[in-house]
Scaffold this motif. Structure first.
Motif, short mmCIF file in Angstrom:
data_model
loop_
_atom_site.label_atom_id
_atom_site.label_comp_id
_atom_site.label_asym_id
_atom_site.label_seq_id
_atom_site.Cartn_x
_atom_site.Cartn_y
_atom_site.Cartn_z
N HIS A 1 0.83 -1.21 0.00
CA HIS A 1 0.00 0.00 0.00
C HIS A 1 0.86 1.27 0.00
O HIS A 1 0.73 2.13 -0.87
CB HIS A 1 -0.92 -0.02 1.22
CG HIS A 1 -1.89 1.13 1.25
ND1 HIS A 1 -1.70 2.23 2.06
CD2 HIS A 1 -3.04 1.34 0.56
CE1 HIS A 1 -2.69 3.07 1.88
NE2 HIS A 1 -3.53 2.57 0.98
N ASP A 2 1.80 1.33 0.96
CA ASP A 2 2.53 2.59 1.18
C ASP A 2 3.75 2.73 0.28
O ASP A 2 4.13 3.84 -0.07
CB ASP A 2 2.96 2.70 2.64
CG ASP A 2 1.76 2.77 3.57
OD1 ASP A 2 0.66 3.08 3.08
OD2 ASP A 2 1.92 2.50 4.78
N VAL A 3 4.39 1.63 -0.07
CA VAL A 3 5.61 1.72 -0.89
C VAL A 3 5.31 1.45 -2.36
O VAL A 3 5.73 2.21 -3.23
CB VAL A 3 6.70 0.74 -0.38
CG1 VAL A 3 7.96 0.85 -1.23
CG2 VAL A 3 7.01 0.99 1.10
N GLN A 4 4.55 0.39 -2.64
CA GLN A 4 4.30 0.03 -4.03
C GLN A 4 3.07 0.75 -4.60
O GLN A 4 2.80 0.66 -5.80
CB GLN A 4 4.10 -1.49 -4.17
CG GLN A 4 5.27 -2.33 -3.65
CD GLN A 4 6.38 -2.49 -4.67
OE1 GLN A 4 6.58 -1.62 -5.52
NE2 GLN A 4 7.10 -3.60 -4.60
N GLY A 5 2.30 1.40 -3.77
CA GLY A 5 1.14 2.14 -4.25
C GLY A 5 -0.03 1.29 -4.71
O GLY A 5 -0.83 1.70 -5.55
N VAL A 6 -0.16 0.10 -4.19
CA VAL A 6 -1.30 -0.76 -4.54
C VAL A 6 -2.55 -0.19 -3.87
O VAL A 6 -2.51 0.21 -2.70
CB VAL A 6 -1.04 -2.21 -4.09
CG1 VAL A 6 -2.27 -3.08 -4.33
CG2 VAL A 6 0.17 -2.79 -4.82
N ARG A 7 -3.66 -0.13 -4.62
CA ARG A 7 -4.88 0.48 -4.09
C ARG A 7 -5.63 -0.47 -3.16
O ARG A 7 -5.48 -1.68 -3.24
CB ARG A 7 -5.78 0.92 -5.25
CG ARG A 7 -5.27 2.20 -5.96
CD ARG A 7 -6.03 2.47 -7.24
NE ARG A 7 -5.88 1.36 -8.20
CZ ARG A 7 -6.86 0.53 -8.56
NH1 ARG A 7 -8.07 0.67 -8.06
NH2 ARG A 7 -6.62 -0.44 -9.43
N GLU A 8 -6.44 0.10 -2.31
CA GLU A 8 -7.10 -0.70 -1.28
C GLU A 8 -8.08 -1.72 -1.84
O GLU A 8 -8.37 -2.73 -1.21
CB GLU A 8 -7.84 0.23 -0.30
CG GLU A 8 -6.88 1.11 0.49
CD GLU A 8 -7.56 1.78 1.68
OE1 GLU A 8 -8.82 1.82 1.73
OE2 GLU A 8 -6.84 2.25 2.58
N GLU A 9 -8.62 -1.46 -3.03
CA GLU A 9 -9.59 -2.38 -3.62
C GLU A 9 -8.93 -3.52 -4.40
O GLU A 9 -9.61 -4.46 -4.80
CB GLU A 9 -10.56 -1.62 -4.55
CG GLU A 9 -11.49 -0.66 -3.83
CD GLU A 9 -12.26 -1.38 -2.72
OE1 GLU A 9 -12.92 -2.40 -3.01
OE2 GLU A 9 -12.19 -0.93 -1.55
N GLU A 10 -7.62 -3.43 -4.59
CA GLU A 10 -6.93 -4.49 -5.36
C GLU A 10 -6.76 -5.74 -4.51
O GLU A 10 -6.63 -5.68 -3.29
CB GLU A 10 -5.55 -4.00 -5.82
CG GLU A 10 -5.61 -3.11 -7.05
CD GLU A 10 -4.20 -2.76 -7.55
OE1 GLU A 10 -3.44 -3.70 -7.89
OE2 GLU A 10 -3.88 -1.57 -7.59
N ALA A 11 -6.71 -6.90 -5.21
CA ALA A 11 -6.53 -8.16 -4.51
C ALA A 11 -5.04 -8.45 -4.28
O ALA A 11 -4.20 -8.06 -5.07
CB ALA A 11 -7.14 -9.30 -5.30
N VAL A 12 -4.77 -9.11 -3.18
CA VAL A 12 -3.43 -9.59 -2.87
C VAL A 12 -3.53 -11.10 -2.68
O VAL A 12 -4.44 -11.58 -1.99
CB VAL A 12 -2.90 -8.94 -1.58
CG1 VAL A 12 -1.52 -9.51 -1.20
CG2 VAL A 12 -2.84 -7.42 -1.72
N VAL A 13 -2.61 -11.84 -3.33
CA VAL A 13 -2.57 -13.30 -3.14
C VAL A 13 -1.31 -13.64 -2.35
O VAL A 13 -0.23 -13.17 -2.68
CB VAL A 13 -2.53 -14.03 -4.50
CG1 VAL A 13 -2.53 -15.54 -4.29
CG2 VAL A 13 -3.69 -13.61 -5.39
#
Lengths: 438, 438
Positions: free
Chosen positions: B100-112
Motif C-alpha cells: 500500500h505505502d511503498v508500491q502504491g497498490v490500491r485498497e480495492e486491489e486483490a493480494v494473493v
C-alpha cells in the motif's frame, strides 16, 4: 628371522583411500592396542617385532613407496628398492642380494618371504618363524606356508600335499579353481597358497645367478630395468622338486576389497561420522574435516577422502575398479618423504594447495616456467631460498616467486604454508630441479 | 496480480545443502527449460512471470535472505523485509502495508499470499490468478485455495467446504488429523490447506490497524520487534465468517524433506557423480569438486556439500533434524549480497578461505582485533583500501594486513582472492565496521 615383506603396487580397489600414488597398505584403519590407528604395513611390522624383536625386516618395494614406508615405520627399516616393477622373481632375487651384500646375512641363514597385506594375528608370525627354522634345517629347498581353507574359494591357488601331516612334501600346485573343483581339492587335504615361503639365502642367490647375469647387489640394481618380468612361482617354485609345505590354521584374511577390509575394522566408523540406529552393517571411513551422516542404510560402506566419495553396497564394492579407472582427476592429496600436500582449490588459472613440511626436511630447489607462486606461512619456522637468497620465515610471512625463479623451503620445525599457484597452464610437469649451492 | 511470497526461515531438513544461513528455497536443483538449474524461488518466480508478466511480486522474508534473493532474482524484485521473525500475521500485515505505502497498490486491489516453496506447475499460478479475481469480486473477505487430497495425509490441515462446487463457502477448519480421521474428512469432500489465500488489500490493512498499533509501513517496520508472534490463521482466518475456498486439483508437492525433494528431481544426479547399473531409485546431489561413486544402492539419497555428506535411506531422511542439530560446525560456505566465501582449510591458529566478490561490489570497510590477514588475488581486477590507502589490485597481487588495520576490497570485475587469516582466536565476531571516507 630374516623376513622380506613384498609391498605391492598402487591399487584402485580401495578408492578413494587408495589411488595411483597411495597404496592400500598405508591407509590407517586398524585400531592399535593403544587406541591409535595404524596401517596394514604398520600392523604387520609391529606384530613381527613383538614375535621376534631381533628380526631383520626388509621391505621389497618400488621407489614410489619409500617415503611412505619411512614415514610410517621410521628411517631404520631395511628397504630393497626396485628401480621399476619386474614381477616377483626379480624382486625376490634383488632383495636376497640386498640381504647378502648390504645387510651381511650369511648364505646358510633362512629368509622368509611374505606379502605385506594379509590381515593376521601373532600366531601367523610365530608360524613364519617356524617356517624359517624348517628352511634352515634343510630338508627341502623351499618351505611354503599352506593356509587351511575355510571355504572353497575361487580366489586362491591351491597346494596339494602328499599327506595330512603338519609338514608334508608338496605333491602338486593347482591354479585358481571353480567352486566345485575347490571342494574336491579340499576333500583331498589341499591348502590355500598364500604366497609365503622360506629358503636358505644361498638357494635363491644361486637361482638368481643361474637365471640372471649379474655380479652383486649393486650390479643387479643397476641393470634391473633390463630384466624380464617373471613371477617367483613360475621361475622357481613350480620347477622345484624338493619342496615342503607347512600347514597354518590360524586367521588369515586378504584385505583386497572394501568388503573384506571392513570385516577387519573393529569399529563401524573412523573420522567425523554419525550413524543413526537404523543403520545395519554399515562402515564409514571419513578422512574429511566435515561430517558424514548415515541414516537407515544396510550393508553399505561409505568412504570419503580429498579424492572423492564412495557409497557402495558391500558386495558390489568388489566391482569398483572399472568405475575408478574412468575417473580422470588430478591427485588431491599425497604424503611424501618431506611431508604432505593437499589441493584446496582449483580454478582455471590458479591452484591453491596446503604444503606441510616435516621438521628437518625441505623441498627440492626448483623453478616453474609457466607459473608464479605465493607462499603464506601459516605455522612453524624455517627458511626460504629464492634465487640464492636465504631468509628466515615464520607464521604470517609471505614469499612471492615469479615464474623462472628458483626457490625452496627448509623446515626447521614442522612448517605449514598455503601456496597459491598462478598461471595459464599449471601442471605438475612444469618443474625444473637444481642443486642447491650452500 | 499482486502476489506475496512467504519465504520461510532456514531449515536443516535438507542438510548439507541447507543450513543456518542457507535456506532450501535457494538450492539450485530443478532443471530449467534451458537446461540450467534453478532454485525453488527461481522456479516459482519464473512460473509467475510466465502466467502474468505484469504481476507485482513481493517476497516477505527476513533480512538474512535479502542478498540471496537479489542474487537469484535480480535487484528489481519487491522485498518486504521483516526486521526479525514474528510469525505470519505480522509478516503479512507488514507486506500488505508495504504494498500500500511503498508500491502504491490500491485498497480495492486483490493480494494473493502463498508460500515460496511448493513444487507446482503453471496451472497452479493460473489458479492463483483466479483466486485474486474472486477476492476482487468481493463475495467473501478471504478466498482460500484448497488442494484436492491425493491420499489421507497426516501432514496437512484440512478445510471442510459446505458443498462440492468449484468455489464454496468454508464450513470449518481441521487440524492435522490421523490417517483414519483424514480418510473421513476426504469422504466428506475436505481439502488440504496449502496456506494460500487472497484478499482485498483493504481487508488485511484494516485488520492490521485493528490488532496492531501503527500509522504506516515505516512505523510498523520500526516497531516490528515489539509485535506479538501470532499466525495469520489464528489471528484472522479462524475468526472470519465470510470466507470461501476454491478447489485446486493440479500437481502440488511440498518439498520439505529429501524424500519428497528427490521426487521432484528430473535427473538421478547433479554434479560429479557415477552411479552403477545396480543402483535403484538413487538420487545424488554433489556440490563438491571431487566425484561421488555409488554402487548397488537402493532407495538412497546422497548429498555432498562443503558442509558435509548425507547418505540416507529415502524414507529415513525425514528424521534428519535431530542429527543435524547435533552437528556443531562452523559455516563452510555462504552466498552473500557481495558474492560468496568458502572455507578451504582450518588450523589451530589459521584459517584459509576463498572469497569471490561480484563485479561492482565490495566488502565492508572493517578491521579485526586479533588476527592478521593476507590476500592473494587469484583472478579479476579491483582496488584494495588499507588504512585509507587505495591501490589497484589484480591477479597475483598480495595484500597483507596487520590486526587492527582497516581494510576492504572493491571489485571492478569479478574478483577472487585467497584470504589467509592468522591469529590465536579467529572468530567471525572479531570484526569492527567503519564508514569509508571517499
Amino acid at each position: 628371522m630374516n623376513i622380506v615383506l613384498l609391498s605391492g603396487g598402487s591399487g584402485k580397489r580401495l578408492w578413494p583411500l587408495s589411488n595411483d600414488i597411495r597404496s592400500k597398505q598405508f591407509i590407517k584403519i586398524f585400531k592399535t592396542p593403544e587406541g591409535d590407528y595404524e596401517s596394514m604395513v604398520q600392523r604387520v611390522y609391529r606384530q613381527i617385532r613383538k614375535i621376534d624383536g631381533n628380526a631383520t625386516v626388509t621391505i621389497a618395494t618400488s621407489k614410489t613407496q619409500v617415503s611412505a614406508i619411512h614415514n610410517q615405520l621410521g628411517e631404520h627399516v631395511g628397504i630393497s628398492v626396485e628401480p621399476c616393477r619386474r614381477d616377483t622373481f626379480p624382486a625376490i632375487a634383488l632383495a636376497t642380494a640386498y640381504l647378502h651384500d648390504v645387510q651381511g646375512v650369511r648364505e646358510e641363514e633362512a629368509v622368509v618371504v611374505c606379502p605385506v597385506d594379509p590381515y593376521v594375528n601373532e600366531d601367523y608370525f610365530a608360524a613364519l618363524k617356524e617356517l624359517g627354522q624348517l628352511a634352515e634345517k634343510g630338508n627341502a629347498n623351499l618351505v611354503l606356508m599352506g593356509v587351511e581353507p575355510t571355504y572353497p574359494s575361487e580366489k586362491y591357488g591351491y597346494i596339494i600335499p602328499t599327506d595330512k601331516e603338519q609338514v608334508s612334501r608338496v605333491s602338486t600346485f593347482k591354479e585358481k579353481p571353480d567352486v566345485k573343483t575347490a571342494e574336491e581339492y579340499i576333500r583331498c587335504g589341499a591348502l590355500w597358497n598364500g604366497g609365503v615361503f622360506a629358503y636358505k639365502l644361498k638357494y635363491v642367490l644361486d637361482k638368481a645367478h643361474e637365471l640372471l647375469d649379474f655380479t652383486d647387489y649393486q650390479d643387479l640394481f643397476g641393470k634391473y630395468d633390463t630384466l624380464e618380468k617373471i613371477s617367483f612361482d613360475y621361475a622357481v617354485v613350480e620347477k622345484e622338486e624338493n619342496i615342503e609345505v607347512m600347514r597354518f590354521a590360524g586367521e588369515w584374511k586378504d584385505l583386497g576389497t572394501w568388503n573384506t577390509l571392513t570385516e577387519a575394522m573393529e569399529e563401524a566408523s573412523i573420522g567425523k561420522t554419525i550413524l543413526n540406529d537404523q543403520c545395519e552393517n554399515v562402515h564409514v571411513i571419513n578422512e574429511l574435516d566435515v561430517p558424514v551422516l548415515c541414516m537407515g542404510l544396510k550393508d553399505v560402506v561409505v568412504s570419503a577422502s580429498p579424492e572423492g566419495i564412495l557409497v557402495s553396497d558391500k558386495e558390489q564394492s568388489s566391482y569398483i575398479k572399472p568405475y575408478v579407472d574412468e575417473i580422470d582427476q588430478q591427485i588431491m592429496f599425497a604424503e611424501k618423504s618431506w611431508g604432505s600436500f593437499r589441493v584446496l582449490d582449483v580454478e582455471d588459472e590458479s591452484m591453491t594447495i596446503k604444503v606441510t613440511l616435516n621438521a628437518g626436511h625441505q623441498m627440492n630447489y626448483h623453478s616453474h616456467e609457466r607459473r608464479d607462486e605465493v607462499w603464506t606461512v601459516i605455522s612453524g619456522k624455517g627458511r626460504s631460498i629464492v634465487d640464492g637468497m636465504e631468509q628466515p620465515v615464520q607464521e604470517g610471512d609471505v614469499v612471492t616467486m615469479q615464474a623462472g625463479c628458483r626457490h625452496t623451503l627448509i623446515a626447521d620445525t614442522e612448517l605449514k604454508v598455503i601456496e597459491v599457484q598462478l598461471g595459464k597452464e599449471i601442471s605438475v610437469h612444469d618443474k625444473k630441479k637444481y642443486e642447491l649451492e650452500q
